[in-house]
Motif scaffolding. Structure first.
Motif, PDB file in Angstrom:
ATOM      1  N   VAL A   1       0.814  -1.222   0.000  1.00  0.00           N
ATOM      2  CA  VAL A   1       0.000   0.000   0.000  1.00  0.00           C
ATOM      3  C   VAL A   1       0.842   1.264   0.000  1.00  0.00           C
ATOM      4  CG1 VAL A   1      -1.875  -1.173   1.191  1.00  0.00           C
ATOM      5  CG2 VAL A   1      -0.246   0.166   2.527  1.00  0.00           C
ATOM      6  N   GLY A   2       2.168   1.165   0.148  1.00  0.00           N
ATOM      7  CA  GLY A   2       3.025   2.349   0.173  1.00  0.00           C
ATOM      8  C   GLY A   2       3.400   2.738   1.599  1.00  0.00           C
ATOM      9  N   SER A   3       4.493   3.489   1.716  1.00  0.00           N
ATOM     10  CA  SER A   3       5.045   3.782   3.039  1.00  0.00           C
ATOM     11  C   SER A   3       4.126   4.681   3.865  1.00  0.00           C
ATOM     12  CB  SER A   3       6.433   4.415   2.903  1.00  0.00           C
ATOM     13  OG  SER A   3       6.365   5.602   2.129  1.00  0.00           O
ATOM     14  N   HIS A   4       3.570   5.753   3.239  1.00  0.00           N
ATOM     15  CA  HIS A   4       2.747   6.683   4.009  1.00  0.00           C
ATOM     16  C   HIS A   4       1.450   6.022   4.457  1.00  0.00           C
ATOM     17  CE1 HIS A   4       1.234  10.447   5.502  1.00  0.00           C
ATOM     18  NE2 HIS A   4       0.160  10.367   4.732  1.00  0.00           N
TER      19      HIS A   4
ATOM     20  N   ILE B   1       3.275   5.689  -4.695  1.00  0.00           N
ATOM     21  CA  ILE B   1       2.392   4.904  -5.557  1.00  0.00           C
ATOM     22  C   ILE B   1       1.347   4.251  -4.670  1.00  0.00           C
ATOM     23  CG2 ILE B   1       2.248   2.939  -7.119  1.00  0.00           C
ATOM     24  CD1 ILE B   1       5.120   3.616  -7.981  1.00  0.00           C
ATOM     25  N   LEU B   2       0.096   4.590  -4.903  1.00  0.00           N
ATOM     26  CA  LEU B   2      -0.977   4.039  -4.085  1.00  0.00           C
ATOM     27  C   LEU B   2      -1.461   2.703  -4.596  1.00  0.00           C
ATOM     28  CD1 LEU B   2      -3.096   7.215  -3.316  1.00  0.00           C
ATOM     29  CD2 LEU B   2      -1.305   6.154  -1.951  1.00  0.00           C
ATOM     30  N   LYS B   3      -1.394   2.504  -5.907  1.00  0.00           N
ATOM     31  CA  LYS B   3      -1.823   1.205  -6.411  1.00  0.00           C
ATOM     32  C   LYS B   3      -1.363   0.998  -7.845  1.00  0.00           C
ATOM     33  CE  LYS B   3      -6.137   1.787  -5.674  1.00  0.00           C
ATOM     34  NZ  LYS B   3      -7.553   1.411  -5.572  1.00  0.00           N
ATOM     35  N   PHE B   4      -1.223  -0.290  -8.186  1.00  0.00           N
ATOM     36  CA  PHE B   4      -1.045  -0.723  -9.558  1.00  0.00           C
ATOM     37  C   PHE B   4      -2.385  -1.297  -9.991  1.00  0.00           C
ATOM     38  CE2 PHE B   4       3.238  -1.151  -7.723  1.00  0.00           C
ATOM     39  CZ  PHE B   4       3.948  -0.354  -8.602  1.00  0.00           C
ATOM     40  N   ILE B   5      -2.860  -0.873 -11.149  1.00  0.00           N
ATOM     41  CA  ILE B   5      -4.149  -1.327 -11.651  1.00  0.00           C
ATOM     42  C   ILE B   5      -3.908  -1.960 -13.010  1.00  0.00           C
ATOM     43  CG2 ILE B   5      -6.554  -0.658 -12.068  1.00  0.00           C
ATOM     44  CD1 ILE B   5      -5.753   2.067 -10.671  1.00  0.00           C
ATOM     45  N   GLY B   6      -3.728  -3.285 -13.035  1.00  0.00           N
ATOM     46  CA  GLY B   6      -3.390  -3.944 -14.282  1.00  0.00           C
ATOM     47  C   GLY B   6      -2.076  -3.425 -14.816  1.00  0.00           C
ATOM     48  N   ASP B   7      -2.132  -2.681 -15.915  1.00  0.00           N
ATOM     49  CA  ASP B   7      -0.923  -2.109 -16.504  1.00  0.00           C
ATOM     50  C   ASP B   7      -0.816  -0.616 -16.203  1.00  0.00           C
ATOM     51  OD1 ASP B   7      -3.191  -1.662 -18.090  1.00  0.00           O
ATOM     52  OD2 ASP B   7      -1.975  -1.254 -19.853  1.00  0.00           O
ATOM     53  N   GLY B   8      -1.571  -0.137 -15.221  1.00  0.00           N
ATOM     54  CA  GLY B   8      -1.528   1.272 -14.859  1.00  0.00           C
ATOM     55  C   GLY B   8      -1.110   1.473 -13.421  1.00  0.00           C
ATOM     56  N   LEU B   9      -0.814   2.733 -13.088  1.00  0.00           N
ATOM     57  CA  LEU B   9      -0.478   3.060 -11.699  1.00  0.00           C
ATOM     58  C   LEU B   9      -1.051   4.423 -11.342  1.00  0.00           C
ATOM     59  CD1 LEU B   9       2.024   5.346 -11.377  1.00  0.00           C
ATOM     60  CD2 LEU B   9       3.357   3.454 -12.270  1.00  0.00           C
ATOM     61  N   LEU B  10      -1.321   4.582 -10.050  1.00  0.00           N
ATOM     62  CA  LEU B  10      -1.811   5.835  -9.481  1.00  0.00           C
ATOM     63  C   LEU B  10      -0.812   6.276  -8.421  1.00  0.00           C
ATOM     64  CD1 LEU B  10      -3.887   8.030  -8.627  1.00  0.00           C
ATOM     65  CD2 LEU B  10      -5.001   6.255  -7.239  1.00  0.00           C
ATOM     66  N   ALA B  11      -0.300   7.511  -8.553  1.00  0.00           N
ATOM     67  CA  ALA B  11       0.659   8.045  -7.592  1.00  0.00           C
ATOM     68  C   ALA B  11       0.268   9.460  -7.206  1.00  0.00           C
ATOM     69  CB  ALA B  11       2.072   8.040  -8.176  1.00  0.00           C
ATOM     70  N   ILE B  12       0.628   9.840  -5.984  1.00  0.00           N
ATOM     71  CA  ILE B  12       0.385  11.210  -5.541  1.00  0.00           C
ATOM     72  C   ILE B  12       1.663  11.813  -4.982  1.00  0.00           C
ATOM     73  CG2 ILE B  12      -2.056  10.832  -5.045  1.00  0.00           C
ATOM     74  CD1 ILE B  12      -1.294  10.802  -2.038  1.00  0.00           C
TER      75      ILE B  12
ATOM     76  N   MET C   1       8.997   3.271 -14.273  1.00  0.00           N
ATOM     77  CA  MET C   1       8.106   4.343 -13.840  1.00  0.00           C
ATOM     78  C   MET C   1       8.193   4.601 -12.334  1.00  0.00           C
ATOM     79  SD  MET C   1       6.380   5.841 -16.208  1.00  0.00           S
ATOM     80  CE  MET C   1       6.211   5.657 -17.988  1.00  0.00           C
ATOM     81  N   SER C   2       8.291   3.534 -11.556  1.00  0.00           N
ATOM     82  CA  SER C   2       8.125   3.648 -10.109  1.00  0.00           C
ATOM     83  C   SER C   2       9.353   4.183  -9.391  1.00  0.00           C
ATOM     84  CB  SER C   2       7.758   2.281  -9.520  1.00  0.00           C
ATOM     85  OG  SER C   2       6.604   1.769 -10.115  1.00  0.00           O
ATOM     86  N   ASP C   3      10.534   3.728  -9.790  1.00  0.00           N
ATOM     87  CA  ASP C   3      11.739   4.149  -9.070  1.00  0.00           C
ATOM     88  C   ASP C   3      11.901   5.670  -9.051  1.00  0.00           C
ATOM     89  OD1 ASP C   3      12.189   1.506  -8.565  1.00  0.00           O
ATOM     90  OD2 ASP C   3      13.823   1.258  -9.996  1.00  0.00           O
ATOM     91  N   PRO C   4      11.721   6.368 -10.182  1.00  0.00           N
ATOM     92  CA  PRO C   4      11.819   7.841 -10.132  1.00  0.00           C
ATOM     93  C   PRO C   4      10.754   8.486  -9.248  1.00  0.00           C
ATOM     94  CG  PRO C   4      12.049   7.053 -12.392  1.00  0.00           C
ATOM     95  CD  PRO C   4      11.589   5.895 -11.577  1.00  0.00           C
ATOM     96  N   ILE C   5       9.561   7.911  -9.227  1.00  0.00           N
ATOM     97  CA  ILE C   5       8.505   8.466  -8.369  1.00  0.00           C
ATOM     98  C   ILE C   5       8.934   8.406  -6.911  1.00  0.00           C
ATOM     99  CG2 ILE C   5       6.154   8.071  -7.526  1.00  0.00           C
ATOM    100  CD1 ILE C   5       5.445   7.127 -10.382  1.00  0.00           C
ATOM    101  N   ALA C   6       9.452   7.259  -6.487  1.00  0.00           N
ATOM    102  CA  ALA C   6       9.889   7.111  -5.098  1.00  0.00           C
ATOM    103  C   ALA C   6      11.056   8.042  -4.783  1.00  0.00           C
ATOM    104  CB  ALA C   6      10.273   5.658  -4.830  1.00  0.00           C
TER     105      ALA C   6
END
Length: 397
Positions: free
Chosen positions: A196-199, A263-274, A252-257
């Motif tokens: 679910v992510g660190s926060h 990243i709040l979730k992976f949805i199939g081939d997509g992701l949602l980040a805030i 995609m994810s490593d630069p976001i972190a």
């Protein structure tokens, strides 16, 4: 060489360490700190300890386990992560950890005798070179049959005496209990961070588990989706599709972190980040993450091209606004996520990337927060499904 000690002195000293492990470690969160302090207390109790290690298996997506090592003079234990492939390497084959895995209940090695008469492994040669004279290792039993490993070594001539061994053995049940509690606490944190992510993980551990609880957060929102994934998944072997998705999400994810997003979730081939706006430069950091992710995707496509795979294309929608951040779901199954019109907008912009032909689309609200730092392309006003008025959009890169 220290003066002779009576069994009574040794055992009373170890009793004090057992009592401390039982009653004095309640406020210590980390097992490495407890382990180092335990070793120091054993020395103070008169046990000639020079080196000690604790090896634990952990459930982590990147690591098989961890090794905590303490040696004379250290105030803190040294922590080393253990890779999943360690069991195939020479450092493991024939090692005490290997023997313990195969079922050994105790290992004792006299390091003063002729090496030709002892066990053959680089670890023993390394310990002899450091002047160690005796080594003992025991399994550390956790619940449901899980076995970990603890080792002790000394440089005293003649090695550990019977009273020392008895004192060290006396610690094992309490050390097993104390270490299991900390490892499971760490495991709970690791699993939450992984899924679910660190926060969100921190909030859940703090008790935010009631359905409907949450808070309003102002954040930059990023939604990314892979193009033509249905065609790829229908025509590629399953393992290739999984490898492709993992490589894409890594890019995609490593630069976001790295830039403070979650990243709040992976949805199939997509992701949602805030990127919460409580963080300095959150919007700029989001675009820095996109820039690095774009470079990582270009490098991935070059590697895929070399193996005959088609290039991967993607779309990213970016917006900023207030979102409801909290628990949503059924009475028995919850999801810690964000919802709200701002999330819907980011999702619609990601969909519009296909129609407009720009891989990264930003809303005007977001663009106004970063236009002095980044070169953006105005692409005009466009109707956005679910919103009554056309929205002015910008492309990035």
């Amino acid at each position: 060489m220290s003066a002779p000690r009576t069994n009574e002195t040794v055992h009373s000293g170890s009793d004090a360490v057992v009592d401390w492990l039982t009653n004095g470690t309640r406020d210590e969160r980390f097992i490495d700190n407890i382990f180092a302090e335990m070793c120091i207390r054993l020395q103070q109790a008169g046990i000639p300890l020079k080196r000690s290690t604790l090896h634990v298996l952990i459930q982590h997506p990147q690591w098989l386990g961890a090794r905590f090592m303490w040696s004379d003079g250290m105030r803190e234990a040294e922590i080393a992560r253990v890779d999943f492939d360690v069991r195939e390497r020479s450092e493991f084959i024939g090692s005490p950890a290997n023997e313990m895995q195969d079922g050994a209940a105790e290992l004792r090695e006299n390091l003063e005798r002729d090496p030709a008469l002892g066990r053959k492994h680089a670890l023993y040669a390394e310990m002899r070179a450091k002047g160690l004279t005796d080594y003992v290792a025991w399994p550390l039993y956790h619940t449901l049959g899980k076995r970990h490993l603890v080792t002790f070594a000394t440089d005293r001539p003649g090695g550990f005496d019977d009273a020392d061994i008895a004192s060290l053995k006396k610690l094992l049940p309490v050390l097993a209990l104390v270490s299991e509690i900390r490892i499971k606490n760490r495991l709970a944190r690791t699993l939450l961070e992984t899924y679910v992510g660190s926060h969100a993980g921190e909030l859940i551990l703090a008790g935010a588990t009631r359905r409907g609880t949450g808070t309003t957060v102002r954040a930059a929102i990023m939604i990314c989706d892979l193009r033509d994934f249905t065609k790829i998944s229908d025509n590629w072997p399953r393992d290739d599709v999984i490898d492709l998705l993992n490589d894409y999400f890594d890019a995609m994810s490593d630069p976001i972190a790295r830039h403070g997003g979650e990243i709040l979730k992976f949805i199939g081939d997509g992701l949602l980040a805030i990127f919460p706006l409580s963080q300095p430069n959150a919007c700029a950091n989001l675009l820095r993450a996109v820039t690095e992710a774009r470079a990582a995707m270009a490098a991935l496509n070059e590697r895929n091209k070399a193996t005959g795979r088609v290039p991967l294309n993607y779309g990213i929608g970016i917006h900023v606004g207030d979102v409801m951040y909290g628990n949503i779901g059924s009475s028995s199954r919850l999801d810690f996520t964000v919802i709200g019109p701002a999330v819907n907008m980011a999702s619609r912009l990601e969909t519009l990337t296909k129609q407009i032909g720009k891989p990264v689309l930003l809303s005007r609200d977001f663009a106004e927060l970063v236009d002095r730092e980044f070169e953006l392309e105005r692409v005009g006003k466009h109707a956005v499904r679910g919103f009554s008025e056309p929205i002015e959009l910008f492309a990035f890169g």
